[in-house]
Scaffold this motif. Structure first.
Motif, PDB file in Angstrom:
ATOM      1  N   LEU A 116     -53.508 -16.704 -34.498  1.00 55.81           N
ATOM      2  CA  LEU A 116     -52.304 -17.062 -33.756  1.00 55.81           C
ATOM      3  C   LEU A 116     -51.335 -15.896 -33.898  1.00 55.81           C
ATOM      4  N   HIS A 117     -51.260 -15.082 -32.863  1.00 51.15           N
ATOM      5  CA  HIS A 117     -50.509 -13.822 -32.896  1.00 51.15           C
ATOM      6  C   HIS A 117     -49.127 -14.037 -32.307  1.00 51.15           C
ATOM      7  N   VAL A 143     -46.456 -15.813 -27.589  1.00 49.13           N
ATOM      8  CA  VAL A 143     -47.457 -15.923 -28.648  1.00 49.13           C
ATOM      9  C   VAL A 143     -48.827 -16.006 -27.987  1.00 49.13           C
ATOM     10  N   SER A 144     -49.846 -15.618 -28.736  1.00 47.49           N
ATOM     11  CA  SER A 144     -51.212 -15.607 -28.203  1.00 47.49           C
ATOM     12  C   SER A 144     -52.168 -16.234 -29.201  1.00 47.49           C
ATOM     13  N   LEU A 145     -53.170 -16.883 -28.676  1.00 48.40           N
ATOM     14  CA  LEU A 145     -54.303 -17.333 -29.471  1.00 48.40           C
ATOM     15  C   LEU A 145     -55.491 -16.499 -29.023  1.00 48.40           C
ATOM     16  N   HIS A 146     -56.122 -15.802 -29.978  1.00 48.21           N
ATOM     17  CA  HIS A 146     -57.200 -14.885 -29.597  1.00 48.21           C
ATOM     18  C   HIS A 146     -58.258 -14.833 -30.689  1.00 48.21           C
ATOM     19  N   THR A 154     -57.114  -6.991 -31.054  1.00 47.82           N
ATOM     20  CA  THR A 154     -57.797  -6.487 -29.864  1.00 47.82           C
ATOM     21  C   THR A 154     -58.854  -7.451 -29.327  1.00 47.82           C
ATOM     22  N   GLY A 155     -59.020  -8.612 -29.965  1.00 47.86           N
ATOM     23  CA  GLY A 155     -60.066  -9.537 -29.562  1.00 47.86           C
ATOM     24  C   GLY A 155     -59.738 -10.301 -28.290  1.00 47.86           C
ATOM     25  N   ASP A 156     -60.746 -10.996 -27.759  1.00 42.56           N
ATOM     26  CA  ASP A 156     -60.602 -11.742 -26.504  1.00 42.56           C
ATOM     27  C   ASP A 156     -59.502 -12.801 -26.621  1.00 42.56           C
ATOM     28  N   VAL A 157     -58.752 -12.969 -25.536  1.00 43.08           N
ATOM     29  CA  VAL A 157     -57.578 -13.844 -25.521  1.00 43.08           C
ATOM     30  C   VAL A 157     -57.945 -15.218 -24.962  1.00 43.08           C
ATOM     31  N   ILE A 158     -57.535 -16.254 -25.686  1.00 46.38           N
ATOM     32  CA  ILE A 158     -57.761 -17.634 -25.257  1.00 46.38           C
ATOM     33  C   ILE A 158     -56.593 -18.134 -24.422  1.00 46.38           C
ATOM     34  N   ALA A 159     -55.375 -17.927 -24.905  1.00 46.62           N
ATOM     35  CA  ALA A 159     -54.186 -18.405 -24.184  1.00 46.62           C
ATOM     36  C   ALA A 159     -52.963 -17.637 -24.643  1.00 46.62           C
ATOM     37  N   VAL A 160     -51.995 -17.530 -23.742  1.00 46.50           N
ATOM     38  CA  VAL A 160     -50.696 -16.914 -24.038  1.00 46.50           C
ATOM     39  C   VAL A 160     -49.608 -17.889 -23.608  1.00 46.50           C
ATOM     40  N   PRO A 200     -63.374 -20.890 -24.421  1.00 43.80           N
ATOM     41  CA  PRO A 200     -63.439 -19.730 -23.516  1.00 43.80           C
ATOM     42  C   PRO A 200     -62.303 -18.736 -23.784  1.00 43.80           C
ATOM     43  N   ALA A 201     -62.587 -17.480 -23.554  1.00 39.59           N
ATOM     44  CA  ALA A 201     -61.597 -16.421 -23.747  1.00 39.59           C
ATOM     45  C   ALA A 201     -61.902 -15.281 -22.789  1.00 39.59           C
ATOM     46  N   THR A 202     -60.903 -14.425 -22.593  1.00 41.92           N
ATOM     47  CA  THR A 202     -61.015 -13.300 -21.669  1.00 41.92           C
ATOM     48  C   THR A 202     -60.830 -11.982 -22.422  1.00 41.92           C
ATOM     49  N   PRO A 203     -61.707 -10.998 -22.230  1.00 39.21           N
ATOM     50  CA  PRO A 203     -61.514  -9.687 -22.877  1.00 39.21           C
ATOM     51  C   PRO A 203     -60.164  -9.083 -22.509  1.00 39.21           C
ATOM     52  N   GLN A 204     -59.541  -8.436 -23.476  1.00 39.53           N
ATOM     53  CA  GLN A 204     -58.234  -7.837 -23.204  1.00 39.53           C
ATOM     54  C   GLN A 204     -58.326  -6.722 -22.176  1.00 39.53           C
ATOM     55  N   SER A 205     -59.462  -6.044 -22.103  1.00 37.97           N
ATOM     56  CA  SER A 205     -59.606  -4.989 -21.104  1.00 37.97           C
ATOM     57  C   SER A 205     -59.478  -5.550 -19.689  1.00 37.97           C
TER      58      SER A 205
END
Length: 281
Positions: A116-117, A143-146, A154-160, A200-205
């Motif tokens: 939890l960033h 805030v982000s969950l990744h 740098t990991g895949d993002v679940i939600a912001v 599910p998550a999305t790559p930051q790239s």
């Protein structure tokens, strides 16, 4: 004629075991919430708690409520200097934990480990991100969950989830509001930590390309170098830096002239409760 033997029951999903890294009041709240959810689930448990002894000593508190709660619940407790041995888990989660988590520890989590960033990803990585966002003149923070990987945030993002940065008030006040947004995001996803289905998550790239985002890397050191302000700045710049650097850590920005210093502390502004969830594609 004998009846055929009864078919063996189909095994259900493996019990979900969560390894929790936590510190600070937000970490305590999230740990308590997840523990309450797990208590009502025979197929789920908290496998272990890793806390920051350094953070607790810096807080000056006599009691460590996080550690006390974990021990009361029978959860194995480790500090940042210990390897959480014997705590292989299905998934991990870090909340407010200030130390890098080793690849060896992350590898204990079969489904990966989440963080939890306290900043929107991929926009701001590292620490002291809110102060940097205020200095940079951002209109909102989040805030982000990744998922965690070998990099830093740098990991895949679940939600912001976003909140506006109000035009007045110090960083410490906005951080309090941001912590409430972070807790809301955690409680939204906490039940899924205890379920076997992947999150599910999305790559930051991908997010960088879609949003035209250039990630910023923030550090404590980069912020520490900014506390001396200039009396030659206009009021708007002075105010922006003063509110960003008023973080509640006992240190205040200052203007120095002829060996004399004027320290700046910003009055609180009105509270802001608006927030929004940004779905990941």
């Amino acid at each position: 004629m004998t009846a055929p033997p009864a078919a063996a029951p189909t095994p259900g999903p493996a019990p979900q075991r969560v390894l929790f890294w936590a510190s600070k009041q937000l970490g305590l709240r999230c740990f308590a919430h997840l523990a309450e959810l797990a208590a009502g689930r025979p197929d789920a448990a908290i496998a272990g708690l890793v806390h920051s002894d350094r953070d607790h000593r810096k807080s000056g508190r006599a009691r460590n409520e996080l550690v006390e709660l974990a021990r009361d619940l029978g959860v194995p407790v480790f500090d940042e200097h210990q390897d959480p041995v014997g705590t292989d888990a299905t998934i991990g989660i870090a909340v407010g934990y200030p130390h890098r988590i080793t690849p060896r520890a992350l590898a204990r989590c079969q489904r990966g480990a989440l963080n939890l960033h306290m900043a929107p990803l991929p926009h701001y990585r590292g620490s002291k991100t809110l102060a940097h966002a205020i200095i940079n003149g951002e209109e909102r923070c989040g805030v982000s969950l990744h998922y965690m990987d070998a990099g830093l945030d740098t990991g895949d993002v679940i939600a912001v989830r976003w909140i506006p940065i109000p035009p007045t008030g110090p960083e410490r006040q906005i951080m309090t509001e941001l912590a409430e947004t972070a807790f809301d995001l955690f409680t939204e996803y906490a039940p899924r930590l205890l379920d076997p289905e992947p999150i599910p998550a999305t790559p930051q790239s991908v997010l960088e390309e879609q949003g035209g985002v250039v990630p910023r890397r923030c550090t404590r050191a980069s912020l520490a170098a900014l506390y001396e302000l200039s009396h030659g700045w206009d009021f708007e710049r002075l105010y922006r830096y003063a509110r960003a650097l008023d973080t509640g850590n006992g240190k205040l920005p200052y203007i120095e002239d002829g060996g004399r210093r004027i320290y700046l502390q910003v009055a609180p502004g009105p509270p802001s409760t608006a927030h929004e969830t940004e779905p990941t594609p």
